[in-house]
Design a protein around this motif. Structure first.
Motif, short mmCIF file in Angstrom:
data_model
loop_
_atom_site.label_atom_id
_atom_site.label_comp_id
_atom_site.label_asym_id
_atom_site.label_seq_id
_atom_site.Cartn_x
_atom_site.Cartn_y
_atom_site.Cartn_z
N ARG A 56 0.81 -1.22 0.00
CA ARG A 56 0.00 0.00 0.00
C ARG A 56 0.84 1.27 0.00
N ARG A 57 2.15 1.12 0.14
CA ARG A 57 3.05 2.27 0.06
C ARG A 57 4.25 1.84 -0.77
N LEU A 58 4.58 2.66 -1.77
CA LEU A 58 5.61 2.28 -2.74
C LEU A 58 6.51 3.46 -3.04
N VAL A 59 7.81 3.21 -3.05
CA VAL A 59 8.80 4.23 -3.41
C VAL A 59 9.58 3.74 -4.62
N LEU A 60 9.88 4.65 -5.53
CA LEU A 60 10.72 4.37 -6.69
C LEU A 60 11.84 5.39 -6.73
N SER A 61 13.09 4.92 -6.86
CA SER A 61 14.24 5.82 -6.87
C SER A 61 15.41 5.10 -7.51
N GLY A 62 16.54 5.79 -7.61
CA GLY A 62 17.78 5.11 -7.91
C GLY A 62 18.15 4.20 -6.76
N ALA A 63 18.70 3.03 -7.07
CA ALA A 63 18.96 2.03 -6.03
C ALA A 63 19.97 2.51 -4.99
N ALA A 64 20.86 3.41 -5.37
CA ALA A 64 21.89 3.85 -4.43
C ALA A 64 21.30 4.52 -3.19
N TRP A 65 20.10 5.11 -3.32
CA TRP A 65 19.50 5.77 -2.16
C TRP A 65 19.11 4.77 -1.08
N MET A 66 18.93 3.50 -1.44
CA MET A 66 18.60 2.50 -0.42
C MET A 66 19.73 2.33 0.60
N ALA A 67 20.94 2.65 0.17
CA ALA A 67 22.10 2.58 1.07
C ALA A 67 22.54 3.96 1.52
N GLY A 68 21.73 4.97 1.26
CA GLY A 68 22.06 6.32 1.66
C GLY A 68 22.91 7.08 0.67
N GLY A 69 23.07 6.54 -0.55
CA GLY A 69 23.90 7.17 -1.57
C GLY A 69 23.14 8.21 -2.37
N GLY A 70 23.47 8.32 -3.65
CA GLY A 70 22.82 9.31 -4.49
C GLY A 70 22.70 8.83 -5.91
N GLY A 71 23.06 9.68 -6.85
CA GLY A 71 23.01 9.29 -8.25
C GLY A 71 21.80 9.82 -8.98
N HIS A 72 21.62 9.32 -10.19
CA HIS A 72 20.57 9.80 -11.08
C HIS A 72 19.28 9.01 -10.89
#
Length: 215
Positions: A56-72
């Motif tokens: 019921r809750r979904l996030v989409l991002s660059g995978a690096a943010w899952m580890a606290g990183g960044g990127g495009h």
């Protein structure tokens, strides 16, 4: 709690799951996360699986943010693939993109796109289809330059951007070829919040845990 690989390809998908939430991360060797056909098919299937499993809750991002990183976030559709389309293959290609975008707007869940770095063309479409949209860190480049190349991928941006930005804001991206940094995107209504890079991962996890919009 660690993400697991869910799809491997030129752009891959990592998945972090909770009881009723999911965080999808885009991952690629060059960090630009292009929207290849195989990725669109994989995202469509993943969204369907998550919907049926009670997310019921979904996030989409660059995978690096899952580890606290960044990127495009995403540089959009692969222009080599787009350039090879003909009238017979262009329609299913655009329909794949439209299906992916429509999942993000499904009213049965709440979706958040965490946008950073490059979010252009089809990547801009994908970013703005989030029901909530945050910019993470510095260096956002939100743009829709497809018309410069004489192409339109048909992923739904011509409908979604006017809904989010109004006709004038959509024209600035589509016809004016503007590129927006985070503050400009916030002022235009493209995003709801700017999150410092160091706080992005914890802010996303808090949003997933609470289920409440944070603006």
């Amino acid at each position: 709690m660690r993400p697991e690989p869910w799809h491997e390809g030129p752009t891959s998908l990592d998945l972090l799951r909770g009881a009723d939430w999911a965080w999808i991360g885009l991952r690629s060797a060059d960090g630009l996360h292009r929207l290849h056909s195989d990725l669109l098919v994989a995202l469509d299937r993943l969204f369907i699986d998550l919907r049926w499993s009670g997310v019921r809750r979904l996030v989409l991002s660059g995978a690096a943010w899952m580890a606290g990183g960044g990127g495009h976030f995403s540089a959009g559709a692969d222009l080599h693939e787009v350039g090879a389309l003909d009238p017979g293959s262009a329609d299913p290609f655009s329909r794949r993109g439209q299906r992916v975008m429509s999942h993000l707007l499904w009213p049965g869940w709440r979706t958040l796109t965490l946008i950073s770095g490059v979010a252009m063309g089809g990547g801009c479409d994908l970013a703005l289809h989030g029901q909530e949209r945050w910019a993470a860190g510095d260096g956002l480049r939100l743009a829709h330059p497809a018309a410069k190349h004489g192409i339109l991928t048909g992923f739904g941006g011509t409908v979604r951007l006017p809904e989010v930005l109004g006709p004038e804001g959509a024209a600035r991206l589509f016809r004016g070829f503007e590129t927006w940094e985070a503050e400009e995107a916030l002022a235009a209504g493209a995003i709801h919040r700017i999150v410092p890079a160091a706080a992005a991962r914890e802010a996303v996890l808090a949003w997933l845990a609470s289920g409440a919009p944070q603006r």
